[in-house]
Design a protein around this motif. Structure first.
Motif, mmCIF file in Angstrom:
data_model
loop_
_atom_site.group_PDB
_atom_site.id
_atom_site.type_symbol
_atom_site.label_atom_id
_atom_site.label_comp_id
_atom_site.label_asym_id
_atom_site.label_seq_id
_atom_site.Cartn_x
_atom_site.Cartn_y
_atom_site.Cartn_z
ATOM 1 N N CYS A 52 -6.973 -3.879 0.647
ATOM 2 C CA CYS A 52 -7.182 -2.445 0.834
ATOM 3 C C CYS A 52 -5.904 -1.819 1.389
ATOM 4 O O CYS A 52 -5.299 -2.357 2.324
ATOM 5 C CB CYS A 52 -8.351 -2.192 1.770
ATOM 6 N N VAL A 53 -5.514 -0.675 0.801
ATOM 7 C CA VAL A 53 -4.252 -0.014 1.164
ATOM 8 C C VAL A 53 -4.516 1.462 1.453
ATOM 9 O O VAL A 53 -5.263 2.127 0.737
ATOM 10 C CB VAL A 53 -3.218 -0.144 0.022
ATOM 11 N N LEU A 54 -3.890 1.985 2.509
ATOM 12 C CA LEU A 54 -3.944 3.404 2.849
ATOM 13 C C LEU A 54 -2.532 3.979 2.795
ATOM 14 O O LEU A 54 -1.608 3.423 3.386
ATOM 15 C CB LEU A 54 -4.533 3.595 4.246
ATOM 16 N N SER A 55 -2.371 5.101 2.072
ATOM 17 C CA SER A 55 -1.042 5.703 1.966
ATOM 18 C C SER A 55 -1.092 7.226 2.104
ATOM 19 O O SER A 55 -0.403 7.801 2.941
ATOM 20 C CB SER A 55 -0.384 5.327 0.634
ATOM 21 N N SER A 56 -1.920 7.898 1.304
ATOM 22 C CA SER A 56 -1.979 9.359 1.365
ATOM 23 C C SER A 56 -2.886 9.865 2.476
ATOM 24 O O SER A 56 -2.876 11.055 2.796
ATOM 25 C CB SER A 56 -2.460 9.924 0.021
ATOM 26 N N HIS A 57 -3.708 8.985 3.049
ATOM 27 C CA HIS A 57 -4.587 9.343 4.161
ATOM 28 C C HIS A 57 -4.914 8.072 4.942
ATOM 29 O O HIS A 57 -4.479 6.980 4.567
ATOM 30 C CB HIS A 57 -5.869 10.013 3.655
ATOM 31 N N PHE A 101 -18.565 4.569 -0.177
ATOM 32 C CA PHE A 101 -17.844 4.952 -1.382
ATOM 33 C C PHE A 101 -17.578 3.730 -2.267
ATOM 34 O O PHE A 101 -17.550 2.592 -1.792
ATOM 35 C CB PHE A 101 -16.522 5.637 -1.031
ATOM 36 N N CYS A 102 -17.365 3.987 -3.547
ATOM 37 C CA CYS A 102 -17.066 2.911 -4.497
ATOM 38 C C CYS A 102 -16.190 3.453 -5.610
ATOM 39 O O CYS A 102 -15.968 4.664 -5.734
ATOM 40 C CB CYS A 102 -18.361 2.329 -5.066
ATOM 41 N N ILE A 103 -15.689 2.539 -6.441
ATOM 42 C CA ILE A 103 -14.905 2.912 -7.617
ATOM 43 C C ILE A 103 -15.675 2.443 -8.845
ATOM 44 O O ILE A 103 -15.958 1.248 -8.988
ATOM 45 C CB ILE A 103 -13.505 2.276 -7.582
ATOM 46 N N ASP A 104 -16.011 3.361 -9.729
ATOM 47 C CA ASP A 104 -16.756 3.049 -10.948
ATOM 48 C C ASP A 104 -15.791 3.032 -12.129
ATOM 49 O O ASP A 104 -15.272 4.075 -12.534
ATOM 50 C CB ASP A 104 -17.853 4.092 -11.164
ATOM 51 N N PRO A 145 2.532 -7.344 -6.094
ATOM 52 C CA PRO A 145 1.435 -6.468 -6.504
ATOM 53 C C PRO A 145 1.240 -6.562 -8.017
ATOM 54 O O PRO A 145 2.212 -6.534 -8.779
ATOM 55 C CB PRO A 145 1.917 -5.078 -6.088
ATOM 56 N N VAL A 146 -0.004 -6.687 -8.453
ATOM 57 C CA VAL A 146 -0.295 -6.809 -9.882
ATOM 58 C C VAL A 146 -0.788 -5.475 -10.436
ATOM 59 O O VAL A 146 -0.238 -4.948 -11.401
ATOM 60 C CB VAL A 146 -1.330 -7.920 -10.141
ATOM 61 N N CYS A 147 -1.838 -4.926 -9.853
ATOM 62 C CA CYS A 147 -2.349 -3.633 -10.297
ATOM 63 C C CYS A 147 -3.336 -3.094 -9.279
ATOM 64 O O CYS A 147 -3.791 -3.817 -8.387
ATOM 65 C CB CYS A 147 -3.024 -3.745 -11.678
ATOM 66 N N LEU A 152 -12.142 5.199 2.227
ATOM 67 C CA LEU A 152 -11.636 5.686 0.938
ATOM 68 C C LEU A 152 -10.312 5.007 0.579
ATOM 69 O O LEU A 152 -9.465 5.590 -0.093
ATOM 70 C CB LEU A 152 -11.439 7.204 1.010
ATOM 71 N N ALA A 153 -10.138 3.776 0.998
ATOM 72 C CA ALA A 153 -8.880 3.054 0.771
ATOM 73 C C ALA A 153 -8.662 2.745 -0.706
ATOM 74 O O ALA A 153 -9.616 2.626 -1.479
ATOM 75 C CB ALA A 153 -8.882 1.755 1.577
ATOM 76 N N ARG A 154 -7.405 2.637 -1.078
ATOM 77 C CA ARG A 154 -7.056 2.156 -2.419
ATOM 78 C C ARG A 154 -7.290 0.650 -2.472
ATOM 79 O O ARG A 154 -7.099 -0.053 -1.480
ATOM 80 C CB ARG A 154 -5.596 2.468 -2.741
ATOM 81 N N VAL A 155 -7.694 0.149 -3.631
ATOM 82 C CA VAL A 155 -7.984 -1.276 -3.807
ATOM 83 C C VAL A 155 -6.900 -1.885 -4.692
ATOM 84 O O VAL A 155 -6.788 -1.544 -5.875
ATOM 85 C CB VAL A 155 -9.377 -1.484 -4.442
ATOM 86 N N MET A 156 -6.101 -2.776 -4.104
ATOM 87 C CA MET A 156 -4.989 -3.405 -4.823
ATOM 88 C C MET A 156 -5.261 -4.889 -5.034
ATOM 89 O O MET A 156 -5.914 -5.535 -4.220
ATOM 90 C CB MET A 156 -3.696 -3.246 -4.031
ATOM 91 N N LEU A 157 -4.709 -5.413 -6.134
ATOM 92 C CA LEU A 157 -4.766 -6.848 -6.417
ATOM 93 C C LEU A 157 -3.353 -7.414 -6.325
ATOM 94 O O LEU A 157 -2.425 -6.899 -6.968
ATOM 95 C CB LEU A 157 -5.354 -7.109 -7.805
#
Length: 678
Positions: A616-621, A590-593, A524-526, A626-631
């Protein structure tokens, strides 16, 4: 020159226009017809190659004297050819489905069927090897965990265990703990996935001077050096039947200099290389018997007499590599002389003088870790430093920014650094999500509730601080409702930035990012950080090139752009997804700005041949919208190499406020660059 500003963030995709004219359909039909003829030619060539490979294997077995020329005396050579062709047809059947149609024209006119460049094929081959390797590492981790549990159960039992059973168990464990890299090579061979299965004299396309392999097994997987242990790779007698029929065999094609022999003398451009055999395999480099002029030694002698160059690979100590070494291709060398002499230990050894051919790129051996630039050892050594830490101490590891382009040099500006997502007021994250009941760390994927969401499978392995085995539709990690702790492998992406990253200025692409550390494939980078908001709320925003649409249902497919990649996932929201639903093709909800607030991910550029991929990662839900976006690292990335990912735009798919198509050139410099970002 126009600065590639859009390359500083992944950006909004507009829906491509529908409706094709009859003329375009006719052109596509003609393209398919031409493609069919080309593929048929490739099939014939592949059949011939497979038959030659089969005969080569049989010849090598015959040379070793442990098998007949044909394992079955009742099978004729003609029947073997037919069997090989049947096997090949099965392979080609699956290969044909993987042919890609891409827009390669700089103007985006017409669909053109293009072959991947040799460089990209090498990357794809190594990525497949790394996938197999990590899968086998995970198997070994699970086996060891199970053995530990069984041992504890055995200790708690009052019954004694039969001695013979103990011995059998120990023997089974010994068999199962073979090196995963060697098992991965076997898988590559079974899949007929070795890129260069036949040995070749000279350079191999796609592997340039300075290329680094992070294990001997990687070289075998590509076909650059076909043995994971022997230092000399050579052609056997089989090659008399092919294009090299005028040569005397055996004939060396590649050597590895890795400090295994006490009599080696390496002066970079001029090398005294010790032949193979007779040394102590315990690692103390000493000779314990005389060497013989056979096999690899004879092959190098024949290179002298026939003026055949060999590929030279040097191995160096490397703490980052799982095998402890990194291997660099240093180019072609001519074997100019050979002789026999008494070595330092008093035994006969064969010596070979090799001289580097002129006209090749400069050697990178002395800077094996830093061919893209030297890694600074302290802040004082950083050239062009404009900011010591753009995160202002928020990250565990400082992120410096450098600028050797602008005059006067300036630091990144116009945004506020943020370590975690900021949630817009009208966005509500799901709460009260149940988790697994594991204690300490998750071990058994059959009982872990989070692993079951991934298809009864853990996506990560523990090595190097946690690595993702392969890109998936979505990864379900353990979260706040789980019983396991922060050290659980299924929380890998939640640990923040752990590598030394740097933001630096480029002449054409604006700001960019590189790592001072080696990044292993799957690391995982960020995370892509900014304001999590509804896409409809960004419609009024102009000139914001930092908006990342959260489109798990059309997420990154591996590394080549966005495409649906459904996997073995058991969540109804994903399994019920209808790929033909027109609504699903619209702009995500949804998006991330990251325009006004974000982290280092906003500075990572696009590339047509990226070394990172989006996951795309799901952890808290468990809401995929609304997934987290990981690189994550797609390859083994050496220090000081720019980090990039594919933004996934289709050409002519982005329109401006006036409805006109927006076009923007791409400056990534990749061999297969599409020439346009938009």
């Amino acid at each position: 020159m126009v600065e590639q500003c859009v390359s500083n963030g992944p950006k909004r995709k507009e829906v491509a226009k529908n409706g094709k004219k009859e003329k375009q359909k006719t052109e596509e039909t003609e393209t398919q017809r031409r493609t069919s003829d080309r593929i048929k030619s490739k099939q014939r060539e592949e059949k011939e190659r497979l038959v030659r490979k089969r005969v080569q294997i049989l010849d090598e077995q015959e040379e070793k004297g442990n098998l007949r020329k044909r394992p079955n005396a009742n099978v004729t050579e003609e029947e073997e050819v037919v069997m090989a062709e049947k096997l090949l047809n099965q392979v080609l059947g699956s290969t044909e489905k993987q042919k890609e149609v891409t827009l390669s024209d700089a103007g985006g006119v017409g669909n053109v069927v293009t072959e991947k460049s040799a460089t990209v094929k090498v990357k794809d081959t190594l990525r497949l090897f790394n996938k197999f390797y990590l899968q086998l590492v995970q198997e070994e981790e699970l086996r060891c965990a199970k053995a530990k549990v069984d041992k504890n159960v055995s200790k708690g039992s009052k019954k004694s265990v039969d001695k013979s059973k103990k011995e059998n168990t120990a023997e089974d464990d010994k068999k199962k703990s073979k090196r995963p890299d060697l098992k991965a090579i076997s898988k590559m061979m079974e899949a007929n996935a070795i890129m260069y299965p036949e040995k070749t004299i000279g350079d191999l396309p796609g592997i340039n001077v300075g290329h680094r392999f992070y294990s001997r097994a990687e070289m075998v997987a590509v076909g650059f050096h076909s043995h994971w242990l022997n230092g000399i790779d050579y052609m056997g007698q089989f090659y008399k039947k092919g294009v090299y029929h005028n040569y005397m065999f055996p004939l060396a094609v590649a050597i590895v200099i890795s400090g295994m022999y006490e009599d080696d003398l390496d002066n970079a451009e001029d090398v005294i290389y010790t032949g193979q055999g007779g040394h102590d395999l315990t690692g103390n480099k000493r000779q314990i018997r005389d060497q013989k002029l056979e096999r690899g030694n004879l092959a190098l002698k024949n290179c002298v007499e026939q003026c055949v160059p060999v590929r030279v690979v040097r191995g160096h100590e490397c703490a980052s590599s799982y095998c402890g070494k990194v291997y660099t291709y240093d180019g072609l060398y001519k074997v100019v002389q050979y002789w026999a002499e008494k070595g330092l230990s008093g035994f006969t050894v064969f010596k070979y003088r090799l001289r580097r051919l002129e006209g090749q790129p400069l050697l990178t051996t002395n800077q094996v870790q830093f061919s893209y630039g030297r890694v600074p050892q302290s802040v004082a050594e950083i050239r062009g430093l404009v900011c010591e830490d753009i995160s202002g101490g928020q990250e565990d590891v400082p992120i410096p920014a450098t600028n050797l382009v602008d005059d006067p040099p300036v630091a990144p500006s116009g945004y506020t650094y943020r370590k975690s997502l900021q949630i817009a007021k009208n966005v509500k994250l799901p709460t009260n999500v149940s988790g697994c009941n594991c204690k300490g760390t998750c071990v058994d994927p059959r009982t872990c509730a989070c692993a079951k969401l991934n298809g009864s499978y853990f996506p990560y392995v523990n090595c190097h601080g946690g690595r993702l085995i392969e890109a998936r539709a979505v990864v379900f990690e353990c979260g706040p409702g789980c019983g396991c702790g922060p050290g659980c492998v299924n929380r890998t992406s939640q640990r923040g930035i752990k590598h030394r990253l740097e933001v630096f200025r480029t002449p054409k692409k604006g700001w960019a990012v590189r790592s001072w550390d080696f990044l292993p494939a799957g690391a995982p980078v960020c995370e892509y950080i900014g304001v999590l908001m509804r896409t409809e709320d960004t419609d009024h925003v102009c000139e914001n090139n930092y908006i990342f649409d959260i489109d798990c249902l059309q997420t990154m497919r591996g590394l080549d752009g966005r495409e649906r990649r459904l996997g073995d996932v058991s969540v109804p929201a994903i399994n019920n997804f209808d790929g033909d639903d027109q609504k699903s093709e619209s702009v995500p909800e949804f998006c991330i700005d990251a325009g006004s607030t974000g982290n280092i991910a906003r500075f990572i550029n696009h590339s047509c041949e990226p070394n990172l991929f989006v996951q795309c990662v799901l952890s808290s839900h468990h809401d995929v919208k609304l997934a987290r976006v990981m690189l994550f690292a797609a390859d083994n990335i050496p220090p000081m190499q720019e980090l990039t990912y594919d933004y996934g735009y289709a050409l002519d798919s982005v329109s401006g406020p006036d409805g006109k198509i927006i076009q923007m050139p791409c400056y990534c410099g990749a061999a297969d660059c599409r020439k346009r970002l938009l």
